[in-house]
Design an enzyme around this catalytic site. Sequence first.
Site, mmCIF file in Angstrom:
data_model
loop_
_atom_site.group_PDB
_atom_site.id
_atom_site.type_symbol
_atom_site.label_atom_id
_atom_site.label_comp_id
_atom_site.label_asym_id
_atom_site.label_seq_id
_atom_site.Cartn_x
_atom_site.Cartn_y
_atom_site.Cartn_z
ATOM 1 N N CYS A 78 0.839 -1.205 0.000
ATOM 2 C CA CYS A 78 0.000 0.000 0.000
ATOM 3 C C CYS A 78 0.870 1.251 0.000
ATOM 4 O O CYS A 78 1.990 1.241 0.512
ATOM 5 C CB CYS A 78 -0.892 0.051 1.247
ATOM 6 N N ASP A 79 0.320 2.316 -0.560
ATOM 7 C CA ASP A 79 0.977 3.615 -0.460
ATOM 8 C C ASP A 79 -0.089 4.699 -0.415
ATOM 9 O O ASP A 79 -1.018 4.694 -1.226
ATOM 10 C CB ASP A 79 1.911 3.869 -1.638
ATOM 11 N N SER A 80 0.048 5.602 0.538
ATOM 12 C CA SER A 80 -0.939 6.671 0.718
ATOM 13 C C SER A 80 -0.308 8.037 0.508
ATOM 14 O O SER A 80 0.810 8.292 0.951
ATOM 15 C CB SER A 80 -1.542 6.617 2.132
ATOM 16 N N GLY A 115 -3.003 3.639 -2.785
ATOM 17 C CA GLY A 115 -2.812 2.594 -3.781
ATOM 18 C C GLY A 115 -2.678 1.250 -3.096
ATOM 19 O O GLY A 115 -2.031 1.139 -2.049
#
Length: 209
Positions: A78-80, A115
């Site tokens: 994940c990436d925020s 993501g």
Amino acid sequence: MTRFVLGSASQGRLGVLRQAGIDPEVVVSDVDEDALLASLDPELPPEAVVAKLANAKALSVAAALPQELLADCVVLGCDSMLYLDGRLSGKPGTPEAARRQWEQMAGTTGHLLTGHALLRLRDGVITHTEGDTGSTAVHFGRPSEAELTRYVDSGEPIHVAGAFTLDGLGGWFIDGIDGDPSNVIGVSLPLVQRLISRTGLSISEFWTR
């Protein structure tokens, strides 16, 4: 039994998954986010940027898994980042940057983009690659000067995407959201459920209670 691997050091993401019944294996990626961001096409839509970062993290973790996990697992990367006024913002990194971020976003609305990349591995081979980006509108309040100073001094906003949290001290300064709250914390539960289902599995297979 299929194991669930979280490719993130985020305590927020780990907490969301545990509260929702999943106690994942945690393997942190070694992706250089700044270098990857610098290599991306500047014309990429913001949703694609966080998706690419998430995918890179998932692949990095998959390449580093021990044999007992490679046999049968899913890997979630994940990436925020916060999208506000046409600009993506990640972790501010310094107190000064966190303060500037809040001065820009106080009283406005931004979108927290996360993501998600999900890989299914069987016997060391990636059999499924799934991905999507969650977006939640966040309506920011206006902390007083004293409150902002205290918040920045707490250290909380320095190492989180967009310089705020929903489930911590930052929650006092969030007027509301439109969309999935778990996405703001860093992992969208309904989105992950859909990605898991695309691999032929059910999210309930991973519940520990």
